[in-house]
Every structure is written in structure tokens, then in C-alpha cells.
Scaffold this active site. Structure first.
Site, PDB file in Angstrom:
ATOM      1  N   TRP A   1      55.467   4.646  24.000  1.00  0.00           N
ATOM      2  CA  TRP A   1      53.895   5.654  24.650  1.00  0.00           C
ATOM      3  C   TRP A   1      54.608   6.856  25.664  1.00  0.00           C
ATOM      4  O   TRP A   1      53.882   7.359  25.648  1.00  0.00           O
ATOM      5  CB  TRP A   1      53.352   4.300  25.317  1.00  0.00           C
ATOM      6  CG  TRP A   1      52.341   3.175  24.707  1.00  0.00           C
ATOM      7  CD1 TRP A   1      53.572   2.083  24.829  1.00  0.00           C
ATOM      8  CD2 TRP A   1      51.784   3.373  24.270  1.00  0.00           C
ATOM      9  NE1 TRP A   1      52.556   1.474  23.124  1.00  0.00           N
ATOM     10  CE2 TRP A   1      51.006   2.131  23.811  1.00  0.00           C
ATOM     11  CE3 TRP A   1      50.783   4.587  24.314  1.00  0.00           C
ATOM     12  CZ2 TRP A   1      50.457   2.400  22.744  1.00  0.00           C
ATOM     13  CZ3 TRP A   1      49.496   4.464  23.525  1.00  0.00           C
ATOM     14  CH2 TRP A   1      49.352   3.217  22.805  1.00  0.00           C
TER      15      TRP A   1
ATOM     16  N   TRP B   1      45.247   9.630  15.365  1.00  0.00           N
ATOM     17  CA  TRP B   1      46.102   8.678  15.979  1.00  0.00           C
ATOM     18  C   TRP B   1      45.699   7.570  15.386  1.00  0.00           C
ATOM     19  O   TRP B   1      44.989   6.999  15.319  1.00  0.00           O
ATOM     20  CB  TRP B   1      45.570   8.691  17.525  1.00  0.00           C
ATOM     21  CG  TRP B   1      46.667   7.939  18.355  1.00  0.00           C
ATOM     22  CD1 TRP B   1      45.974   6.197  18.234  1.00  0.00           C
ATOM     23  CD2 TRP B   1      46.790   7.772  19.059  1.00  0.00           C
ATOM     24  NE1 TRP B   1      46.649   5.933  19.433  1.00  0.00           N
ATOM     25  CE2 TRP B   1      47.424   6.547  19.542  1.00  0.00           C
ATOM     26  CE3 TRP B   1      47.765   8.849  19.805  1.00  0.00           C
ATOM     27  CZ2 TRP B   1      49.172   6.248  20.993  1.00  0.00           C
ATOM     28  CZ3 TRP B   1      49.176   8.736  20.357  1.00  0.00           C
ATOM     29  CH2 TRP B   1      49.510   7.224  20.944  1.00  0.00           C
TER      30      TRP B   1
ATOM     31  N   TRP C   1      44.847   8.642  22.151  1.00  0.00           N
ATOM     32  CA  TRP C   1      44.374   7.417  21.858  1.00  0.00           C
ATOM     33  C   TRP C   1      43.180   7.683  22.645  1.00  0.00           C
ATOM     34  O   TRP C   1      43.167   7.844  23.387  1.00  0.00           O
ATOM     35  CB  TRP C   1      45.688   6.534  23.420  1.00  0.00           C
ATOM     36  CG  TRP C   1      45.017   5.554  22.687  1.00  0.00           C
ATOM     37  CD1 TRP C   1      46.182   4.267  21.843  1.00  0.00           C
ATOM     38  CD2 TRP C   1      44.463   4.325  23.946  1.00  0.00           C
ATOM     39  NE1 TRP C   1      45.408   3.148  22.151  1.00  0.00           N
ATOM     40  CE2 TRP C   1      44.163   3.107  24.158  1.00  0.00           C
ATOM     41  CE3 TRP C   1      43.862   4.947  25.112  1.00  0.00           C
ATOM     42  CZ2 TRP C   1      44.175   2.132  24.322  1.00  0.00           C
ATOM     43  CZ3 TRP C   1      43.300   3.839  25.611  1.00  0.00           C
ATOM     44  CH2 TRP C   1      43.182   2.499  25.330  1.00  0.00           C
TER      45      TRP C   1
ATOM     46  N   PHE D   1      41.503  -4.197  19.094  1.00  0.00           N
ATOM     47  CA  PHE D   1      42.670  -3.719  19.993  1.00  0.00           C
ATOM     48  C   PHE D   1      43.862  -4.748  18.929  1.00  0.00           C
ATOM     49  O   PHE D   1      43.070  -5.042  17.507  1.00  0.00           O
ATOM     50  CB  PHE D   1      43.365  -4.321  21.152  1.00  0.00           C
ATOM     51  CG  PHE D   1      43.293  -3.299  22.430  1.00  0.00           C
ATOM     52  CD1 PHE D   1      42.634  -2.347  21.783  1.00  0.00           C
ATOM     53  CD2 PHE D   1      43.473  -3.144  23.716  1.00  0.00           C
ATOM     54  CE1 PHE D   1      42.110  -1.102  22.742  1.00  0.00           C
ATOM     55  CE2 PHE D   1      43.218  -2.612  24.881  1.00  0.00           C
ATOM     56  CZ  PHE D   1      42.622  -1.493  24.302  1.00  0.00           C
ATOM     57  N   SER D   2      45.120  -4.498  19.029  1.00  0.00           N
ATOM     58  CA  SER D   2      45.727  -5.508  17.834  1.00  0.00           C
ATOM     59  C   SER D   2      45.400  -7.226  17.418  1.00  0.00           C
ATOM     60  O   SER D   2      44.663  -7.158  18.399  1.00  0.00           O
ATOM     61  CB  SER D   2      47.241  -4.820  18.225  1.00  0.00           C
ATOM     62  OG  SER D   2      47.710  -3.653  18.336  1.00  0.00           O
TER      63      SER D   2
ATOM     64  N   ASP E   1      46.710  -9.682  21.265  1.00  0.00           N
ATOM     65  CA  ASP E   1      47.300  -8.759  19.957  1.00  0.00           C
ATOM     66  C   ASP E   1      47.835 -11.032  19.282  1.00  0.00           C
ATOM     67  O   ASP E   1      49.021 -10.430  19.164  1.00  0.00           O
ATOM     68  CB  ASP E   1      48.518  -8.369  20.822  1.00  0.00           C
ATOM     69  CG  ASP E   1      48.543  -7.129  21.348  1.00  0.00           C
ATOM     70  OD1 ASP E   1      47.590  -6.834  21.161  1.00  0.00           O
ATOM     71  OD2 ASP E   1      49.694  -6.891  21.970  1.00  0.00           O
TER      72      ASP E   1
ATOM     73  N   ASN F   1      48.644   3.630  16.629  1.00  0.00           N
ATOM     74  CA  ASN F   1      49.769   3.201  17.295  1.00  0.00           C
ATOM     75  C   ASN F   1      49.529   1.845  16.267  1.00  0.00           C
ATOM     76  O   ASN F   1      50.004   1.363  15.333  1.00  0.00           O
ATOM     77  CB  ASN F   1      49.427   3.059  18.747  1.00  0.00           C
ATOM     78  CG  ASN F   1      48.427   2.308  19.083  1.00  0.00           C
ATOM     79  OD1 ASN F   1      47.251   3.241  18.755  1.00  0.00           O
ATOM     80  ND2 ASN F   1      48.059   0.975  19.830  1.00  0.00           N
ATOM     81  N   ASP F   2      49.916   0.795  17.307  1.00  0.00           N
ATOM     82  CA  ASP F   2      50.772  -0.820  16.256  1.00  0.00           C
ATOM     83  C   ASP F   2      50.202  -1.013  15.167  1.00  0.00           C
ATOM     84  O   ASP F   2      49.272  -1.328  14.545  1.00  0.00           O
ATOM     85  CB  ASP F   2      49.758  -1.561  16.871  1.00  0.00           C
ATOM     86  CG  ASP F   2      50.787  -1.714  18.698  1.00  0.00           C
ATOM     87  OD1 ASP F   2      51.169  -0.112  19.282  1.00  0.00           O
ATOM     88  OD2 ASP F   2      49.775  -1.894  19.497  1.00  0.00           O
TER      89      ASP F   2
ATOM     90  N   GLN G   1      46.122   0.439  14.574  1.00  0.00           N
ATOM     91  CA  GLN G   1      45.608   0.709  15.542  1.00  0.00           C
ATOM     92  C   GLN G   1      45.159   2.385  15.146  1.00  0.00           C
ATOM     93  O   GLN G   1      46.110   3.556  15.216  1.00  0.00           O
ATOM     94  CB  GLN G   1      46.130   1.346  17.484  1.00  0.00           C
ATOM     95  CG  GLN G   1      46.665  -0.597  17.449  1.00  0.00           C
ATOM     96  CD  GLN G   1      45.212  -1.425  18.463  1.00  0.00           C
ATOM     97  OE1 GLN G   1      44.791  -1.334  18.817  1.00  0.00           O
ATOM     98  NE2 GLN G   1      44.390  -2.021  17.081  1.00  0.00           N
TER      99      GLN G   1
END
Length: 502
Positions: A310, A43, A70, A105-106, A173, A45-46, A62
Site C-alpha cells: 500500500w 488498478w 485505488w 471487496f476481497s 475478506d 490489488n488483492d 480487486q
């Protein structure tokens, strides 16, 4: 008792082993992207920590290194000298401490005293409801070489959300930058009544942070949470990029689950308040979220976003990978709006050039040498008297697959239709587009399972994942009345991302 450093490194080593074990089989998948950044496996993401450090571009992201779903977030890592050819690096951050045990996290990265500092959100679940049962803090990790990171002993460097109408838990973030003698960061937030906002902090040393103000907040239909904020100056104006969650659709706009866009204005560094104009989208397609920018040595402002959303179904998950990044885009302004163009360095990927000039199309027409599943296509169209015209890409007659890109002159809309694009989600997205002297300029970047359409030199962009059959490689031009393809250039594009070697 293990030291913090050994505990962190042990988790990273196990995660790398998991990814390496799957990398080879993932690369066999016919949807596997060739020149877009994705994970070696599992996986993504950001984008995180996008930065220019010691002559190279570093991009973190991420990453869940054990599943194509996720999960507890790590920071994956990739670097490039030219934003075109990318080299995977070892995973940079793992959730290893009490303050980030459920996810790193981001966040962002910045150079200080020759070292690269990553600032990120440590996430802890305090119950089963991920919307309400969480604790988020801001943390710092430092690297001497841009590759191996150690979390600082002072973590968390921002422990609690500020007092006032600020949600105590949704607080994440950090995007950090330096101006004069101070470091600043913006944080995504929401009010206690769930309206999106951005918080501004300042620091002299990256370790001790002072809350300045709620820099900007939702008014009207701007969602319940502003994620992944980014603040920078562009052509003399301050730009706040953010990803609002929960905006309601308005006409042809805001039909994705969440949005990504910007407001322009002026930040008062004394009060911490941003006076700004209305919200504008950065991309009008299906799959574009959490964009992050960096300034390079040439002073360019480069943007990369997560090329997914998402609610997307992500058919690639059954092949043990998920998610990718957009191509890097250079931002500038034109007539008060931000335009984004593909960076010129991508021309290095070009192979097998085919060109046509002054081609008349009335009805449907294919052209010799114009087909493929991994290419760049640039065309200047004279619309003449046609009311609808465009391009079908990734077509296959046997399966009736096509991705339909249509210009509607009567509505002044560019329409992206993926209802017949293969597996995955269908749907239609529309962008308001005018003709320039009756001309339309399109610049397409097609990869094995994605398409990015730059319209009229980047005035509008539409991005989407698509999942066609392996042999869906046709390209067809169409018009309801005669149009002219003034110039048409097509190049196959070579592979730009190397595997993880460890």
C-alpha cells in the site's frame, strides 16, 4: 425498473469498455510485465476467488477499471489451464447494489453442485472517513460457467458482525472451504480496541451462516487488523495465513507498511478455536500482500499474492496500470516451517538456455550470454572463505542502476537493496539465511519491473517491484574473496499472459 441482473451487467459492460480502450497503450510500457498476471489496464490489488474449477485455475482480483488509482472495487478475472499461460476474462463482479455500492471487496470462491460460488465483502461508505465511516457485509454470487456471475437474492448472507469484542464495521475478506458436510469461512476482523483477529463461521448451504468463534487474535505485536485470512491443512497441520496491518518493526523484520505471514497449529472444529505457534513471514521483500491459496487436482497447495504494497509509489501508474500478482508458488513444509517454491509448470516459458559450471569469482565478474530483463536464473554458490558475495541484476553503467542482492556471512543475512534500482522507492530488506554446507542456492525470477528471489530452495523468498531503465539489462556476480559458481543456469522467459479479447 431495471432488474438487478441487468443493472449489474450494465456496470460490467461499461467497465470492460474502459479497460479495452486503454489496453493497447498500456502494453507499450517498457515496465509491462510479461509472465506475471496483471490487469489489461488500470488498478489491481488483492487476489480473490483463487480456485480450481472444471479443469482450470480461476483467479479474480480487486480491480478499479477506470483509473490506475485505488477506487470502487470490481472483481477482475483471469484463468489458466496450467498456472503459466493466462487468458483474461470479462470482469466478474461490479458494485451494483445497495449493499455493495462502494465496492465488491476481497473474497474467495468454491465449487458447489457444479457451480462456482464467489463470496465477497460488500462495502458501503457512510461518511468521509474511510477508517470509521463504513459498513461491511458478506455477499454471494453464483456462476454456471465460471465466467458470468449473478448475485443471489438472499444477499447479504452475513449482515452484521457478531456481538462481543468485535469491531462492528471492519469485517471483511471471507475465505471459504468445505470440510465433511459443512462449509466454513474465516473473516478478517479487529477488536473494538483495534487488535487484529479472525472470525470463524459455518454453513450447510453457503447461504445461512452461523458464527462459531473468534478463531485467533493478536497477542503482542500482531497489528490492529488481520486482513485476507486463509485457513488450510498442510502436511497434517492447520495453517492460518493472514495479512496483519500495523505491526511495528522488530530489528530487521516488519519494515513494510503491512505484513503477510502465517501461524501453524490445530483448529478445533467443535469450539472454533485455533491453537497455534508464533507468526512467521511468507516473504521478506518489499512487495507481497494478501496472499491467497487454492488446492488443485493434484493436491498441491498453490499460493498467489499481490506483488505490491500500500505504501509503494508505483511509477507504472503514469502509464495507466498498477499492481500485479506474484508467480504461483507451491507450499510445503520443511523442519516445521513453510517453504514456497516456484511451480514447475513455469519451465514452459523457458527459452535460450545458457549454462556455466565451476566459475571462480573474485571481485566483480560478468559472463557472456548472462544478461536481460525477463529471465529465470538459478545458481549454486560455494561461498568458500568469502564474507560478502552476491549478484547485481538490471545493471546499467550509464545510469549506474543496479539491484543489489548480497549474502552477508558474518550476519547470516540475505540483503535486498533497491536504492539504485531506477524509479520508484528505494530501501533495503533483510532475511535471516544460513548456508547449507557452505553453499547458497538462489533462484531468481526477473520480469520487466519485478524480481522474486527464492533462497535455499524456497526456505526464504524476497519479492519486489523495481523500475529500471529500459537498457538496464546487465548481470554481475561479485565477492570480497574467491567464491565458486558451481552451476549457473539462465533462461529468457516468454510472455505468459494474453490480452483481453471481448
Amino acid at each position: 425498473m431495471k432488474t438487478l441482473r441487468n443493472q449489474h451487467q450494465e456496470k460490467i459492460s461499461k467497465a470492460i469498455e474502459s479497460v479495452l480502450n486503454e489496453q493497447e497503450s498500456v502494453d507499450q510500457n517498457h515496465w509491462r510485465l510479461q509472465y506475471h498476471v496483471s490487469t489489461p489496464a488500470f488498478w489491481m490489488n488483492d487476489p480473490n476467488g483463487f480456485s480450481f474449477y472444471k479443469g482450470e485455475y480461476h483467479l479474480f482480483y480487486q480491480h478499479h477499471p477506470y483509473s490506475p488509482e485505488w477506487g470502487p472495487m470490481y472483481w477482475g478475472h483471469i484463468k489458466s489451464k496450467d498456472l503459466t499461460y493466462w487468458e483474461h476474462l470479462p470482469i466478474a463482479l461490479a458494485p451494483s447494489e445497495e449493499y455493495d455500492r462502494d465496492g465488491c471487496f476481497s473474497g474467495s470462491a468454491i465449487e458447489k453442485d457444479g457451480k462456482l460460488y464467489a463470496m465477497y465483502t460488500g462495502n458501503v461508505w457512510t461518511g468521509d472517513n474511510y477508517d470509521t465511516d463504513l459498513r461491511q457485509v458478506q455477499c454471494l454470487a453464483v456462476s454456471e460457467d465460471g465466467v458470468h456471475f449473478n448475485k443471489v437474492p438472499q444477499n447479504p448472507v452475513i449482515d452484521l458482525a457478531p456481538e462481543g469484542d468485535i469491531h462492528p464495521y471492519h469485517f471483511r475478506d471471507p475465505k471459504v472451504w468445505k470440510k465433511d458436510d459443512y462449509y466454513y469461512c474465516v473473516l478478517g476482523s479487529r477488536t473494538k480496541d483495534h487488535e487484529g483477529q479472525v472470525l470463524l463461521y459455518c454453513s450447510r448451504d453457503l447461504l445461512n451462516w452461523e458464527f462459531m468463534n473468534v478463531m485467533a487474535k493478536s497477542q503482542g505485536n500482531l497489528g490492529f487488523m488481520w486482513e485476507c485470512p486463509d485457513l488450510f491443512s498442510l502436511d497434517g497441520q492447520d495453517v492460518l495465513v493472514m495479512s496483519p496491518q500495523g505491526m511495528k518493526s522488530e530489528g530487521d523484520l516488519y519494515h513494510n507498511l503491512h505484513q503477510a505471514g502465517y501461524v501453524k497449529g490445530k483448529l478445533d472444529y467443535k469450539t472454533g478455536l485455533l491453537q497455534h505457534e508464533d507468526f512467521q513471514l511468507l516473504d521478506y521483500g518489499f512487495d507481497f500482500y494478501a496472499p491467497q491459496t487454492a488446492e488443485d487436482e493434484h493436491g498441491r497447495r498453490i499460493m498467489i499474492a499481490w506483488m505490491a504494497m500500500w505504501e509503494s509509489s508505483m511509477p507504472e501508474q503514469k502509464h495507466n496500470w498498477a499492481g500485479a500478482m506474484t508467480i504461483p508458488r507451491e507450499l510445503s513444509t520443511k523442519q516445521g516451517n513453510i517453504i514456497s517454491k516456484p511451480i514447475p509448470e513455469l519451465k514452459q516459458l523457458r527459452q535460450h538456455h545458457v549454462q556455466y559450471k565451476n566459475i571462480t569469482v573474485n571481485g566483480e565478474q560478468e559472463l557472456a550470454g548472462i544478461s536481460g530483463d525477463c529471465y529465470e536464473l538459478e545458481v549454486e554458490i560455494n561461498a568458500k572463505a568469502a564474507s560478502q558475495f552476491g549478484i547485481k541484476v538490471r545493471t546499467d553503467n550509464d545510469t549506474h542502476q543496479e539491484t543489489l542482492l548480497t549474502y552477508d556471512r558474518l550476519e547470516s543475512l540475505f540483503i535486498f537493496n533497491r536504492d539504485k534500482s531506477g524509479e520508484g522507492d528505494g530501501g533495503i530488506r533483510k532475511a535471516p539465511v544460513g548456508l547449507n554446507d557452505n553453499h547458497l542456492h538462489l533462484h531468481l525470477f526477473v520480469d520487466k519491473s519485478s524480481i522474486e528471489v527464492f533462497i535455499n530452495e524456497g526456505e526464504k523468498v524476497m519479492t519486489s517491484g523495481i523500475y529500471p531503465a529500459d537498457n538496464a539489462k546487465g548481470i554481475c556476480f561479485f565477492a570480497d574473496q574467491e567464491i565458486e559458481l558451481i552451476t549457473l543456469n539462465k533462461w529468457n522467459l516468454s510472455k505468459g499472459v494474453s490480452p483481453l479479447i471481448f
